[in-house]
Design a protein around this motif. Structure first.
Motif, PDB file in Angstrom:
ATOM      1  N   LEU A  96     -18.591   9.910   0.233  1.00 60.24           N
ATOM      2  CA  LEU A  96     -18.776  11.329  -0.029  1.00 60.24           C
ATOM      3  C   LEU A  96     -19.189  11.572  -1.474  1.00 60.24           C
ATOM      4  CD1 LEU A  96     -15.700  12.952   1.779  1.00 60.24           C
ATOM      5  CD2 LEU A  96     -17.999  12.611   2.670  1.00 60.24           C
ATOM      6  N   LYS A  97     -20.052  12.554  -1.645  1.00 56.37           N
ATOM      7  CA  LYS A  97     -20.420  13.021  -2.970  1.00 56.37           C
ATOM      8  C   LYS A  97     -19.529  14.205  -3.304  1.00 56.37           C
ATOM      9  CE  LYS A  97     -24.376  14.677  -5.644  1.00 56.37           C
ATOM     10  NZ  LYS A  97     -25.824  15.028  -5.613  1.00 56.37           N
ATOM     11  N   GLN A 122     -16.899  16.209  -9.525  1.00 62.49           N
ATOM     12  CA  GLN A 122     -16.968  15.099 -10.467  1.00 62.49           C
ATOM     13  C   GLN A 122     -18.354  15.035 -11.127  1.00 62.49           C
ATOM     14  OE1 GLN A 122     -14.316  13.436 -11.297  1.00 62.49           O
ATOM     15  NE2 GLN A 122     -13.065  14.447  -9.725  1.00 62.49           N
ATOM     16  N   PRO A 123     -18.453  14.487 -12.338  1.00 60.39           N
ATOM     17  CA  PRO A 123     -19.735  14.426 -13.044  1.00 60.39           C
ATOM     18  C   PRO A 123     -20.740  13.523 -12.340  1.00 60.39           C
ATOM     19  CG  PRO A 123     -18.083  13.110 -14.181  1.00 60.39           C
ATOM     20  CD  PRO A 123     -17.357  13.888 -13.118  1.00 60.39           C
ATOM     21  N   SER A 126     -26.261   5.515 -11.462  1.00 61.06           N
ATOM     22  CA  SER A 126     -26.221   5.928 -10.061  1.00 61.06           C
ATOM     23  C   SER A 126     -25.424   7.221  -9.961  1.00 61.06           C
ATOM     24  CB  SER A 126     -25.576   4.835  -9.207  1.00 61.06           C
ATOM     25  OG  SER A 126     -24.252   4.588  -9.640  1.00 61.06           O
ATOM     26  N   GLN A 127     -25.314   7.726  -8.754  1.00 57.71           N
ATOM     27  CA  GLN A 127     -24.533   8.945  -8.558  1.00 57.71           C
ATOM     28  C   GLN A 127     -23.057   8.639  -8.814  1.00 57.71           C
ATOM     29  OE1 GLN A 127     -25.618  10.230  -4.586  1.00 57.71           O
ATOM     30  NE2 GLN A 127     -27.009  11.765  -5.431  1.00 57.71           N
ATOM     31  N   GLU A 128     -22.576   9.050  -9.971  1.00 58.02           N
ATOM     32  CA  GLU A 128     -21.216   8.686 -10.357  1.00 58.02           C
ATOM     33  C   GLU A 128     -20.151   9.615  -9.792  1.00 58.02           C
ATOM     34  OE1 GLU A 128     -20.772   7.995 -14.488  1.00 58.02           O
ATOM     35  OE2 GLU A 128     -22.204   6.349 -14.534  1.00 58.02           O
ATOM     36  N   PHE A 171     -16.478   7.212 -10.622  1.00 59.22           N
ATOM     37  CA  PHE A 171     -16.142   8.141 -11.695  1.00 59.22           C
ATOM     38  C   PHE A 171     -14.728   7.844 -12.180  1.00 59.22           C
ATOM     39  CE2 PHE A 171     -15.436  10.050  -7.538  1.00 59.22           C
ATOM     40  CZ  PHE A 171     -14.095  10.411  -7.588  1.00 59.22           C
ATOM     41  N   ASP A 172     -14.448   8.217 -13.395  1.00 53.99           N
ATOM     42  CA  ASP A 172     -13.125   7.992 -13.975  1.00 53.99           C
ATOM     43  C   ASP A 172     -12.138   8.998 -13.396  1.00 53.99           C
ATOM     44  OD1 ASP A 172     -14.020   5.932 -15.600  1.00 53.99           O
ATOM     45  OD2 ASP A 172     -14.634   7.308 -17.197  1.00 53.99           O
ATOM     46  N   PHE A 173     -11.040   8.461 -12.890  1.00 52.25           N
ATOM     47  CA  PHE A 173     -10.010   9.343 -12.326  1.00 52.25           C
ATOM     48  C   PHE A 173      -8.726   8.548 -12.179  1.00 52.25           C
ATOM     49  CE2 PHE A 173      -7.714  11.876  -9.275  1.00 52.25           C
ATOM     50  CZ  PHE A 173      -8.118  13.183  -9.556  1.00 52.25           C
TER      51      PHE A 173
END
Length: 370
Positions: A234-235, A239-240, A245-247, A287-289
């Motif tokens: 999922l996008k 998130q940024p 790529s799509q992060e 992404f960072d989480f």
């Protein structure tokens, strides 16, 4: 005494059935695939693929195409062009062209598949986006025989939940069941043969729309499917979306799926409340989480994106007046009085129904990389 015993043995052997009607396998055209399509003039075109057992033959597969009014008639025409007797009892795949399913009541063409007891009802039924001949006459390199290759391709895609598996018998149930509308695997040939998702039809059999492989996963969840392998990516708009790529993408698979559907009738229309609970294991996060500390926040983001995609599918099917989810079965079970009034035109009633979906996601594992 021994004479009497031998006489009785010979007498019993004399009544056993013999092999007077046997046919050598070299004299049989064992159809493993049937193609049904229309040409540009609207004539029915039937394709057939059969293995060749003759040792002297260089090509081990015989693909034929004839014009015929019915499937049954095509057998006689095929027998007039090949040196063997056609048999359809082992058909693995039936390919149906998109031109065919754009006509109402095309399902009548399939009558012989159910009426003739020599035919099998476990064949996979597939809608072809394009000309059937593009697939039926192809010979994929380094692959098994075409019918067996297509069978394996369909079943593997079904196990991965990126398409459905509709057999001849299941298709008959879908057409006779008023609480759901028909659906089948869809594929096309664009360089190579590819499963593209699921084709959805209305009650008359007319093609309405296609769900891609990602939408098919959600369809199967709403149908109550729990088997096979589910994998989601999922996008997440929250998130940024930066970098190579799509992060803002996250991938995961469910460890369990629970579906609860409640049906009611309020203000002259049906109302369905659908609850989906899913435990998931993260397999990718770009992404960072801090999942360990803020899991509820990420769960909510996934729920919102899931809900958005599910609502989109429901809106498309309601607009097309089709119910591939089988919600009509719940309407009949819990609101039979009102169901009786609309059962002959359930598609129209479904398009006016209120459908509420609530997603509940629980992250059970985040993977080894935190």
């Amino acid at each position: 005494m021994r004479v009497i015993y031998l006489f009785g043995l010979l007498l019993s052997l004399s009544v056993l059935s013999g092999c007077a009607d046997r046919i050598d396998i070299e004299d049989i055209s064992l159809g493993l695939m049937i193609g049904i399509d229309l040409d540009e003039d609207g004539n029915l075109v039937i394709s057939s693929s059969s293995p060749v057992f003759n040792k002297e033959a260089k090509d081990k597969e015989e693909n034929m195409t004839v014009k015929a009014i019915t499937i049954r008639e095509s057998i006689e025409q095929l027998d007039a062009t090949i040196t063997a007797l056609s048999r359809r009892g082992k058909v693995q795949v039936i390919l149906i062209g998109k031109r065919v399913v754009q006509h109402k009541h095309w399902f009548r063409v399939m009558d012989t598949m159910y009426r003739d007891g020599k035919n099998t009802t476990v064949s996979r039924v597939v809608l072809v986006d394009g000309a059937v001949s593009e697939i039926a006459m192809s010979t994929p390199k380094d692959k098994p025989r075409l019918p067996l290759y297509l069978l394996k391709l369909i079943d593997t895609a079904y196990q991965r939940n990126i398409t459905v598996k509709t057999t001849v018998q299941e298709l008959h149930r879908q057409f006779t069941e008023k609480g759901t509308t028909p659906f089948m695997t869809e594929m096309k040939k664009d360089g190579q043969i590819t499963v593209t998702g699921t084709a959805l039809l209305d009650h008359s059999g007319k093609y309405k729309l296609t769900l891609d492989i990602n939408e098919t996963k959600l369809l199967k969840i709403l149908q109550g499917e729990k088997g096979g392998v589910f994998s989601f990516s999922l996008k997440l708009p929250q998130q940024p979306d930066e970098g190579l790529s799509q992060e803002n993408k996250a991938s995961f698979y469910p460890t369990f799926i629970q579906l609860k559907t409640k049906a009611g009738f309020i203000d002259n229309h049906f109302k369905f409340n659908i609850g989906v609970k899913m435990g998931i294991v993260m397999t990718e996060r770009l992404f960072d989480f801090d999942v360990e500390k803020n899991a509820p926040e990420l769960e909510k983001q996934i729920e919102e994106e899931f809900h958005k995609q599910v609502r989109n599918i429901i809106k498309k099917t309601q607009k097309a007046k089709i119910d591939p989810f089988g919600l009509g079965l719940h309407a009949r079970a819990y609101e039979y009085k009102h169901w009786k009034e609309v059962k002959e035109n359930w598609g129209e009633a479904f398009s006016r129904a209120e459908i509420n979906v609530k997603m509940k996601i629980k992250i059970q594992a985040m993977g080894s990389n935190r």
